[in-house]
Enzyme design. Structure first.
Site, PDB file in Angstrom:
ATOM      1  N   THR A 155       3.118  -2.395  -4.908  1.00 32.64           N
ATOM      2  CA  THR A 155       1.908  -2.382  -4.363  1.00 32.64           C
ATOM      3  C   THR A 155       1.271  -3.959  -4.599  1.00 32.64           C
ATOM      4  OG1 THR A 155       1.491  -0.044  -4.697  1.00 32.64           O
ATOM      5  CG2 THR A 155      -0.498  -1.326  -4.572  1.00 32.64           C
ATOM      6  N   CYS A 156       1.721  -4.311  -5.892  1.00 27.07           N
ATOM      7  CA  CYS A 156       1.114  -5.512  -6.063  1.00 27.07           C
ATOM      8  C   CYS A 156       1.730  -6.720  -5.238  1.00 27.07           C
ATOM      9  CB  CYS A 156       1.423  -6.102  -7.545  1.00 27.07           C
ATOM     10  SG  CYS A 156       1.083  -4.912  -8.943  1.00 27.07           S
TER      11      CYS A 156
END
Length: 170
Positions: free
Chosen positions: A54-55
């Site tokens: 996600t980062c």
């Protein structure tokens, strides 16, 4: 836990500098948080780890894409903070093309993260103590907005939310 109206905790963050100059040497450089935020508006976002799904796919790219709009809304600098070392943050920044847009600030030992009270225990996943996912608008070292994500979520610490908050704070 840090809250709106609090000063950022004292300490240092490290940033890998690609090009020597402006008083910075090539490689990891330490920056005093109080001095680095004095007189500035900082859009600070933190996340569990460099190169994580996600980062890398959403969080950092959103801030890179919105960098010009955030600066137009009065943000002087954008900081990405993670409990990783400066070498990893530098490599991740190169991969994410953050140069000149987002400062990739390393909290290698997690001191800043612990001081904010925003730690995340990912020991069961083999990642140790990390940072929760959050964002904050910081003006002259003081937290003006704080957006802490629920575990496993990515709904309130994104660049679009920060942009709305920066525009409202003008």
């Amino acid at each position: 836990m840090i809250k709106v109206g609090d000063k950022l905790p004292a300490g240092t963050l490290k940033e890998f500098i690609e090009v020597e100059g402006d008083g910075c040497s090539l490689g990891p450089n330490a920056f005093d948080i109080e001095k680095a935020t004095a007189g500035k508006t900082i859009a600070l976002f933190a996340l569990p780890g460099a190169f994580t799904p996600t980062c890398s796919a959403k969080h950092v790219p959103g801030y890179v894409e919105q960098a010009a709009a955030l600066k137009a809304a009065g943000v002087d600098e954008i900081w990405c903070v993670s409990v990783n070392d400066a070498f990893v943050m530098g490599a991740w920044g190169r991969e994410q093309k953050t140069g000149g847009k987002v400062r990739m600030m390393a909290d290698g030992s997690g001191d800043f993260t612990r001081a904010t009270g925003l730690t995340l225990d990912l020991t069961a996943s083999g990642m140790g103590q990390r940072s929760q996912r959050y964002s904050m608008l910081v003006v002259d070292g003081v937290v003006k907005t704080l957006n802490v994500e629920a575990p496993g979520k990515f709904e309130v610490s994104d660049a679009a939310t920060m942009l709305r908050q920066a525009e409202a704070a003008r």
